[in-house]
Design a protein around this motif. Structure first.
Motif, PDB file in Angstrom:
ATOM      1  N   THR A 165      24.112  -7.066 -44.499  1.00 48.84           N
ATOM      2  CA  THR A 165      22.852  -6.594 -43.923  1.00 48.84           C
ATOM      3  C   THR A 165      23.061  -6.180 -42.471  1.00 48.84           C
ATOM      4  OG1 THR A 165      21.632  -8.092 -45.378  1.00 48.84           O
ATOM      5  CG2 THR A 165      20.447  -7.217 -43.472  1.00 48.84           C
ATOM      6  N   ILE A 166      23.839  -6.953 -41.732  1.00 54.49           N
ATOM      7  CA  ILE A 166      24.079  -6.648 -40.315  1.00 54.49           C
ATOM      8  C   ILE A 166      24.746  -5.296 -40.157  1.00 54.49           C
ATOM      9  CG2 ILE A 166      25.375  -7.315 -38.246  1.00 54.49           C
ATOM     10  CD1 ILE A 166      24.824 -10.235 -38.983  1.00 54.49           C
ATOM     11  N   PHE A 167      25.765  -5.015 -40.953  1.00 53.13           N
ATOM     12  CA  PHE A 167      26.443  -3.736 -40.756  1.00 53.13           C
ATOM     13  C   PHE A 167      25.532  -2.572 -41.114  1.00 53.13           C
ATOM     14  CE2 PHE A 167      28.160  -3.687 -45.210  1.00 53.13           C
ATOM     15  CZ  PHE A 167      28.034  -2.336 -45.510  1.00 53.13           C
ATOM     16  N   LYS A 168      24.621  -2.776 -42.037  1.00 57.64           N
ATOM     17  CA  LYS A 168      23.684  -1.701 -42.389  1.00 57.64           C
ATOM     18  C   LYS A 168      22.619  -1.496 -41.312  1.00 57.64           C
ATOM     19  CE  LYS A 168      24.271  -1.874 -47.369  1.00 57.64           C
ATOM     20  NZ  LYS A 168      23.681  -2.204 -48.661  1.00 57.64           N
ATOM     21  N   PHE A 222      26.338   1.053 -39.330  1.00 55.62           N
ATOM     22  CA  PHE A 222      27.668   1.279 -39.885  1.00 55.62           C
ATOM     23  C   PHE A 222      27.533   1.604 -41.366  1.00 55.62           C
ATOM     24  CE2 PHE A 222      28.679  -0.991 -36.047  1.00 55.62           C
ATOM     25  CZ  PHE A 222      29.855  -0.404 -35.618  1.00 55.62           C
ATOM     26  N   LYS A 223      28.336   2.553 -41.830  1.00 60.18           N
ATOM     27  CA  LYS A 223      28.238   2.972 -43.229  1.00 60.18           C
ATOM     28  C   LYS A 223      29.078   2.104 -44.155  1.00 60.18           C
ATOM     29  CE  LYS A 223      27.098   7.730 -42.225  1.00 60.18           C
ATOM     30  NZ  LYS A 223      27.461   9.118 -42.312  1.00 60.18           N
ATOM     31  N   HIS A 224      30.146   1.537 -43.642  1.00 63.92           N
ATOM     32  CA  HIS A 224      31.060   0.753 -44.475  1.00 63.92           C
ATOM     33  C   HIS A 224      31.386  -0.571 -43.796  1.00 63.92           C
ATOM     34  CE1 HIS A 224      31.681   4.348 -46.890  1.00 63.92           C
ATOM     35  NE2 HIS A 224      31.889   4.999 -45.764  1.00 63.92           N
ATOM     36  N   ALA A 225      31.427  -1.615 -44.579  1.00 63.71           N
ATOM     37  CA  ALA A 225      31.724  -2.949 -44.055  1.00 63.71           C
ATOM     38  C   ALA A 225      33.100  -2.988 -43.387  1.00 63.71           C
ATOM     39  CB  ALA A 225      31.644  -3.980 -45.175  1.00 63.71           C
ATOM     40  N   SER A 226      34.056  -2.274 -43.964  1.00 65.72           N
ATOM     41  CA  SER A 226      35.406  -2.303 -43.393  1.00 65.72           C
ATOM     42  C   SER A 226      35.437  -1.653 -42.007  1.00 65.72           C
ATOM     43  CB  SER A 226      36.400  -1.614 -44.322  1.00 65.72           C
ATOM     44  OG  SER A 226      36.035  -0.262 -44.529  1.00 65.72           O
ATOM     45  N   SER A 249      33.796  -4.235 -39.611  1.00 64.41           N
ATOM     46  CA  SER A 249      34.665  -5.379 -39.299  1.00 64.41           C
ATOM     47  C   SER A 249      35.809  -4.987 -38.376  1.00 64.41           C
ATOM     48  CB  SER A 249      35.237  -5.981 -40.587  1.00 64.41           C
ATOM     49  OG  SER A 249      34.203  -6.551 -41.333  1.00 64.41           O
ATOM     50  N   LYS A 250      36.398  -3.826 -38.629  1.00 64.85           N
ATOM     51  CA  LYS A 250      37.524  -3.373 -37.820  1.00 64.85           C
ATOM     52  C   LYS A 250      37.079  -3.094 -36.375  1.00 64.85           C
ATOM     53  CE  LYS A 250      41.222   0.044 -37.804  1.00 64.85           C
ATOM     54  NZ  LYS A 250      41.831   1.182 -38.493  1.00 64.85           N
ATOM     55  N   ALA A 251      35.960  -2.389 -36.221  1.00 68.80           N
ATOM     56  CA  ALA A 251      35.443  -2.086 -34.877  1.00 68.80           C
ATOM     57  C   ALA A 251      35.030  -3.359 -34.151  1.00 68.80           C
ATOM     58  CB  ALA A 251      34.262  -1.118 -34.979  1.00 68.80           C
ATOM     59  N   PHE A 252      34.414  -4.273 -34.882  1.00 66.93           N
ATOM     60  CA  PHE A 252      33.956  -5.543 -34.305  1.00 66.93           C
ATOM     61  C   PHE A 252      35.154  -6.338 -33.784  1.00 66.93           C
ATOM     62  CE2 PHE A 252      32.280  -9.809 -34.138  1.00 66.93           C
ATOM     63  CZ  PHE A 252      30.937  -9.647 -33.837  1.00 66.93           C
ATOM     64  N   LYS A 253      36.180  -6.464 -34.594  1.00 67.78           N
ATOM     65  CA  LYS A 253      37.363  -7.232 -34.188  1.00 67.78           C
ATOM     66  C   LYS A 253      38.072  -6.569 -33.007  1.00 67.78           C
ATOM     67  CE  LYS A 253      41.452  -9.622 -35.611  1.00 67.78           C
ATOM     68  NZ  LYS A 253      42.198 -10.223 -36.676  1.00 67.78           N
ATOM     69  N   LYS A 254      38.123  -5.241 -33.027  1.00 67.39           N
ATOM     70  CA  LYS A 254      38.780  -4.528 -31.932  1.00 67.39           C
ATOM     71  C   LYS A 254      38.055  -4.776 -30.609  1.00 67.39           C
ATOM     72  CE  LYS A 254      40.426   0.021 -30.539  1.00 67.39           C
ATOM     73  NZ  LYS A 254      40.504   1.432 -30.862  1.00 67.39           N
ATOM     74  N   LYS A 255      36.733  -4.772 -30.651  1.00 65.05           N
ATOM     75  CA  LYS A 255      35.949  -4.953 -29.418  1.00 65.05           C
ATOM     76  C   LYS A 255      35.901  -6.403 -28.953  1.00 65.05           C
ATOM     77  CE  LYS A 255      31.742  -3.837 -27.040  1.00 65.05           C
ATOM     78  NZ  LYS A 255      31.847  -2.791 -26.085  1.00 65.05           N
ATOM     79  N   TYR A 256      35.720  -7.349 -29.892  1.00 65.62           N
ATOM     80  CA  TYR A 256      35.483  -8.738 -29.513  1.00 65.62           C
ATOM     81  C   TYR A 256      36.654  -9.683 -29.789  1.00 65.62           C
ATOM     82  CZ  TYR A 256      30.763  -7.005 -29.004  1.00 65.62           C
ATOM     83  OH  TYR A 256      29.658  -6.283 -28.621  1.00 65.62           O
ATOM     84  N   GLY A 257      37.700  -9.202 -30.452  1.00 65.17           N
ATOM     85  CA  GLY A 257      38.869 -10.042 -30.692  1.00 65.17           C
ATOM     86  C   GLY A 257      38.715 -11.035 -31.828  1.00 65.17           C
TER      87      GLY A 257
END
Length: 159
Positions: A124-127, A131-135, A138-146
């Motif tokens: 629900t959060i990614f929508k 964001f169109k895709h969960a992947s 997740s990738k952008a989130f990890k890149k920004k916040y570690g």
């Protein structure tokens, strides 16, 4: 909210001295003169208070519509009464990042807030953050916040 206030403060601070310089560089023409060719002339535009108001409208539009795709910049610019050039260069000068970078940053900021302060499912959060895709999320989130959204939520639970 603090980030938004800081950006607004920076925008107000820059109003008095805002000049946008765009240089495409200068080079010698075919005759080896120092005359710049038409496409290599140095351009300078001044953003007036009316331009700043229009840029702020775009800023607010983005924040209010994070869950929606951003319209093409030409269309977005026209909707606030400016052109694409002024939108792109003025926004970057005023807010320190491109329109699309700002959109992504705001989406991730909102997602982080939801991850840390709620038990809303990640799907629900990614929508709701656009964001169109969960992947991709997740990738952008990890890149920004570690951390992955899951790891951040678990860490927030123990904090």
């Amino acid at each position: 909210k603090r980030e938004a206030d800081a950006l607004n403060y920076d925008a107000e601070k820059r109003k008095r001295e805002l000049y946008l310089k765009v240089t495409a560089g200068q080079h010698k023409d075919a005759t080896n003169n120092d005359t710049p060719s038409a496409k290599h002339i140095k351009y300078e535009i001044t953003l007036k208070s009316g331009d700043l108001i229009k840029l702020k409208k775009v800023y607010e539009y983005i924040q209010e519509n994070l869950n929606k795709p951003l319209p093409p910049l030409k269309k977005l610019a026209a909707s606030v009464g400016t052109n694409e050039y002024r939108l792109k260069h003025g926004f970057k000068k005023l807010y320190g990042q491109t329109v699309y970078s700002f959109l992504k940053s705001e989406r991730l900021r909102k997602a982080r807030q939801l991850v840390k302060s709620s038990d809303i499912p990640f799907k629900t959060i990614f929508k709701v953050t656009g964001f169109k895709h969960a992947s991709h999320f997740s990738k952008a989130f990890k890149k920004k916040y570690g951390l992955t959204p899951k790891d951040m939520r678990e860490q927030s639970f123990y904090d």
